[in-house]
Motif scaffolding. Structure first.
Motif, short mmCIF file in Angstrom:
data_model
loop_
_atom_site.label_atom_id
_atom_site.label_comp_id
_atom_site.label_asym_id
_atom_site.label_seq_id
_atom_site.Cartn_x
_atom_site.Cartn_y
_atom_site.Cartn_z
N ALA A 61 35.55 -5.98 42.64
CA ALA A 61 34.89 -4.71 42.94
C ALA A 61 33.97 -4.83 44.16
O ALA A 61 33.92 -3.94 45.02
CB ALA A 61 34.08 -4.24 41.71
N LEU A 62 33.21 -5.93 44.25
CA LEU A 62 32.34 -6.14 45.40
C LEU A 62 33.14 -6.21 46.69
O LEU A 62 32.75 -5.63 47.72
CB LEU A 62 31.52 -7.42 45.20
CG LEU A 62 30.41 -7.37 44.14
CD1 LEU A 62 29.78 -8.74 43.98
CD2 LEU A 62 29.34 -6.34 44.54
N ALA A 63 34.26 -6.95 46.62
CA ALA A 63 35.09 -7.06 47.83
C ALA A 63 35.62 -5.69 48.24
O ALA A 63 35.68 -5.37 49.43
CB ALA A 63 36.24 -8.03 47.57
N ALA A 64 36.00 -4.86 47.27
CA ALA A 64 36.51 -3.53 47.58
C ALA A 64 35.42 -2.64 48.17
O ALA A 64 35.64 -1.87 49.12
CB ALA A 64 37.10 -2.90 46.32
N MET A 65 34.20 -2.73 47.61
CA MET A 65 33.10 -1.92 48.13
C MET A 65 32.73 -2.32 49.55
O MET A 65 32.28 -1.49 50.36
CB MET A 65 31.88 -2.04 47.21
CG MET A 65 32.03 -1.24 45.91
SD MET A 65 30.51 -1.20 44.91
CE MET A 65 30.53 -2.84 44.23
N MET A 66 32.93 -3.59 49.88
CA MET A 66 32.58 -4.05 51.23
C MET A 66 33.58 -3.56 52.27
O MET A 66 33.34 -3.72 53.47
CB MET A 66 32.48 -5.57 51.26
CG MET A 66 31.33 -6.11 50.41
SD MET A 66 31.07 -7.88 50.54
CE MET A 66 30.34 -7.98 52.17
N THR A 67 34.70 -2.98 51.82
CA THR A 67 35.65 -2.38 52.75
C THR A 67 35.48 -0.87 52.85
O THR A 67 36.28 -0.20 53.50
CB THR A 67 37.10 -2.70 52.33
OG1 THR A 67 37.33 -2.13 51.03
CG2 THR A 67 37.33 -4.19 52.29
N GLY A 68 34.45 -0.34 52.18
CA GLY A 68 34.15 1.09 52.30
C GLY A 68 34.48 1.92 51.09
O GLY A 68 34.22 3.12 51.08
N HIS A 69 35.05 1.34 50.04
CA HIS A 69 35.36 2.11 48.84
C HIS A 69 34.08 2.44 48.08
O HIS A 69 33.11 1.68 48.09
CB HIS A 69 36.29 1.31 47.91
CG HIS A 69 37.68 1.20 48.43
ND1 HIS A 69 38.52 2.29 48.57
CD2 HIS A 69 38.41 0.12 48.85
CE1 HIS A 69 39.69 1.90 49.04
NE2 HIS A 69 39.65 0.57 49.21
N ALA A 74 36.07 1.34 43.65
CA ALA A 74 36.16 -0.12 43.71
C ALA A 74 36.39 -0.71 42.33
O ALA A 74 37.24 -1.60 42.14
CB ALA A 74 34.88 -0.70 44.33
N PHE A 75 35.65 -0.19 41.35
CA PHE A 75 35.83 -0.72 39.99
C PHE A 75 37.15 -0.27 39.39
O PHE A 75 37.72 -0.96 38.55
CB PHE A 75 34.66 -0.31 39.10
CG PHE A 75 33.50 -1.25 39.18
CD1 PHE A 75 33.52 -2.45 38.46
CD2 PHE A 75 32.41 -0.96 39.98
CE1 PHE A 75 32.45 -3.33 38.55
CE2 PHE A 75 31.34 -1.85 40.07
CZ PHE A 75 31.36 -3.04 39.35
N LEU A 76 37.67 0.88 39.79
CA LEU A 76 38.99 1.31 39.33
C LEU A 76 40.06 0.35 39.83
O LEU A 76 40.93 -0.11 39.08
CB LEU A 76 39.26 2.74 39.79
CG LEU A 76 40.61 3.33 39.38
CD1 LEU A 76 40.71 3.44 37.86
CD2 LEU A 76 40.82 4.70 40.02
N LEU A 77 40.00 0.04 41.13
CA LEU A 77 40.96 -0.91 41.70
C LEU A 77 40.79 -2.30 41.09
O LEU A 77 41.77 -2.97 40.73
CB LEU A 77 40.78 -0.98 43.22
CG LEU A 77 41.17 0.27 44.02
CD1 LEU A 77 40.69 0.14 45.46
CD2 LEU A 77 42.67 0.49 43.96
N ALA A 78 39.55 -2.75 40.96
CA ALA A 78 39.28 -4.09 40.42
C ALA A 78 39.72 -4.18 38.96
O ALA A 78 40.24 -5.22 38.52
CB ALA A 78 37.79 -4.41 40.54
N GLY A 79 39.48 -3.10 38.19
CA GLY A 79 39.90 -3.13 36.79
C GLY A 79 41.40 -3.27 36.64
O GLY A 79 41.90 -4.02 35.80
N GLY A 80 42.16 -2.55 37.47
CA GLY A 80 43.62 -2.68 37.42
C GLY A 80 44.07 -4.08 37.79
O GLY A 80 44.93 -4.67 37.12
#
Length: 621
Positions: A61-69, A74-80
């Motif tokens: 989730a942190l990595a996704a948020m650092m790309t602008g999500h 971010a947590f939706l993508l990370a959870g999947g």
């Protein structure tokens, strides 16, 4: 340290590799073309179970948020991602058990299904769905992002999972090959070839040739000469080198254009990795089988030598054992026997003959035509054969038996069936012991536990138990039951005059006199020093009970002889009847006790029955 390596380290490694891979994305919201973090997540679940789930979820989730999500996206993508990698890793952990998937061809096939096929497929599918839900990618633009996502996850799992699995196995020291000149040369050749194939120099000079195939010899070298650690490390090095050069637009794969260049590169690398690992696993299995066969041959030769060495000793020991067995058989204290299918003795020792009353085993075998004739109770015989049929053996089976002279004895038998070469029962063999003395001792102990040691009458414990049973029987059969309490008159004077021994003689004589006037179904119990209780079976009316009480008073009123001195002693009796005077033990006991008190008040040698009319008790005015 254990907490860090189990819960925090997987998440930290996932985050660092994710950030490194995100740097390769052509624009911020695009799907990352290379995703080694998937391999970290998958292998973490495989090696550690569900423990690193939270760390991987947060890192993703942190990595996704650092790309602008946004955080929710971010947590939706990370959870999947976490869910899909966890499913595959935990499935592989479950099916391989304590064995590593690198140890067998079956394990490698399970790894391919759980990781590159299942986890990567599900992760890409859920990821694209999440992007569509967030309106980041329109529906008509899903094919290429999905393919990019799947290939990046698949390659990350294929490259990273075997690498981590191989290098976390104990011991953690460097393999011998890596410390040798051969290992140094192998990695040097791989580095040179990687530079040649993926750099601009190789692309310019040999642009028309399929240069990646030059890795086949070096991969074959590693596959046949090294172990899993060297192969996975070599594959990871080539993969990193190839990705870097391809992403900057150089090397053989770069001429296809982005993103197909990175797709083909990853498919090539994943195929090479899987092929090398499968071939190495098969070779390793063949080597293991060959070594096992060699060890088996050596062990077989050693066993043949040892067997040959011990054969003569075994033969001599056999004769000694036979002689020893015969000595034991003939001199054992227990009876040892064998019968045939017709229940006749075929073998017997001297102890068995002695127990059953025969002079010698030969006489026993010749005279006894059916061993079942010794059993005193046919029910025991049926139970013995039933246990033998259902359990295959009988241990410490106790039964009464008759000796040759008709005397009854107790035997303990342990037996099992013997079978012929076709598996059919051919007879029985076993041992038996004469336990008559032990059974007599047990019966004596039981008698003492439930009877008064001085008089032989029942004790209070047995009286209470019997009262409950006899009352239940009276209710069941609609019959009567009389309860009489007896209290000796002036018994203290006898103890004071003649001592306790004289008093004991009086009590013993009293029990004898009362017992002589009772039926077998009635019960006499001593419940106190000079107090007794009677349970008279099948007595429904007070008149019959009064007759019994009067008879007992008369019997105990006769002269006693203590130390050759004539004495007279009386008894007071109080009683109650079921069902006339009460329906339960407590009521009957209370009313019999009250009647006893009233009898004492009337004087010596009196009896009172609770609830009886005066005309039913002749000695009560």
């Amino acid at each position: 340290m254990r907490f860090f390596s189990k819960y925090l380290l997987p998440g930290l490694a996932f985050f660092l590799l994710a950030r490194a891979a995100q740097a390769l994305a052509p624009f911020p919201d695009s799907v990352v073309p290379v995703w080694p973090a998937a391999g970290v997540g998958f292998v973490s679940f495989y090696l550690l179970g569900a423990a690193p789930a939270a760390g991987i979820l947060i890192a993703d989730a942190l990595a996704a948020m650092m790309t602008g999500h946004t955080p929710s996206m971010a947590f939706l993508l990370a959870g999947g991602n976490t869910l899909c990698l966890g499913i595959g890793g935990l499935i592989l952990r479950k099916v391989t058990g304590k064995n590593s998937f690198l140890d067998s061809l079956n394990g490698m096939l399970q790894f391919i299904f759980a990781g590159p096929v299942l986890s990567a497929f599900l992760a890409a599918l859920l990821g694209i769905i999440s992007l569509k839900v967030g309106s980041i990618h329109p529906l008509e633009d899903a094919t290429l992002p999905y393919w990019t996502w799947y290939v990046s996850d698949m390659t990350g799992i294929v490259i990273v999972a075997p690498l981590v699995t191989a290098w976390t196995r104990i011991p953690l020291n460097l393999p011998p090959t890596l410390r040798s000149l051969e290992g140094v040369g192998m990695f040097a050749c791989a580095a040179v070839l990687s530079h040649f194939v993926f750099s601009s120099e190789g692309h310019i000079i040999f642009a028309q040739y399929p240069l990646p195939f030059v890795f086949i010899p070096i991969m074959a070298w590693a596959t046949f000469r090294t172990g899993h650690r060297i192969i996975t490390l070599l594959l990871a090095m080539i993969f990193v080198y190839a990705v870097i050069w391809t992403m900057i637009g150089q090397g053989h794969f770069a001429k296809m254009g982005y993103p197909f260049s990175i797709h083909i590169l990853q498919i090539f690398t994943a195929s090479a990795a899987i092929t090398s690992l499968i071939i190495h696993t098969m070779i390793d299995s063949l080597r293991s089988n060959e070594m096992a066969l060699q060890r088996a041959n050596e062990e077989l030769e050693d066993r043949v030598k040892r067997r040959t060495r011990h054969l003569n000793k075994a033969l001599s020991n056999l004769r000694a054992a036979e002689a020893s067995y015969r000595t034991i058989f003939e001199n054992a204290m227990e009876g040892i026997y064998r019968t045939d299918i017709n229940h006749r003795f075929r073998k017997a020792n001297q102890a068995l003959a002695d127990i059953l009353g025969y002079t010698n085993p030969r006489e026993l075998i010749e005279e006894v035509h059916d061993i079942r004739t010794f059993v005193a109770d046919p029910a025991d015989l049926s139970r013995f054969y039933e246990l033998l049929a259902t359990k295959g053996q009988v241990k410490n089976f106790e039964s009464k038996a008759r000796r040759r002279d008709g005397a009854e004895i107790w035997l303990s038998l342990s037996s099992h069936p013997i079978k012929d070469k076709n598996g059919k029962v051919a007879g029985i063999e076993g041992i038996l012991q004469d336990i008559t003395d032990r059974k007599c001792s047990e019966q004596e102990l039981e008698r003492r536990a439930f009877s008064d040691p001085l008089t032989g009458a029942a004790n209070r414990h047995f009286f209470d138990h019997s009262f409950e049973k006899m009352l239940a029987q009276a209710k069941r059969t609609n019959s009567g039951l009389a309860l009489l309490f007896l209290d000796m008159d002036n018994f203290k004077d006898i103890n004071d005059t003649y001592g306790h021994r004289g008093g004991d003689d009086v009590l013993i004589e009293t029990v004898t006199r009362i017992q002589s006037r009772l039926r077998d179904a009635d019960l006499l119990a001593r419940i106190g020093g000079d107090e007794f209780a009677l349970l008279i079976h099948n007595t429904r009316n007070h008149k019959d009970a009064a007759q019994i009480a009067e008879d007992i008073i008369t019997a105990l009123g006769a002269e006693y002889a203590i130390s050759k001195n004539p004495i007279h002693i009386g008894v007071s009796i109080g009683g109650s009847l079921y069902p006339a005077d009460g329906q339960d033990m407590e009521t009957l006991l209370e009313r019999a006790d009250e009647a006893m008190y009233r009898a004492k008040q009337r004087g010596k040698g009196q009896f009172v029955l609770w609830g009886a009319r005066p005309d039913q008790m002749e000695n009560i005015s």
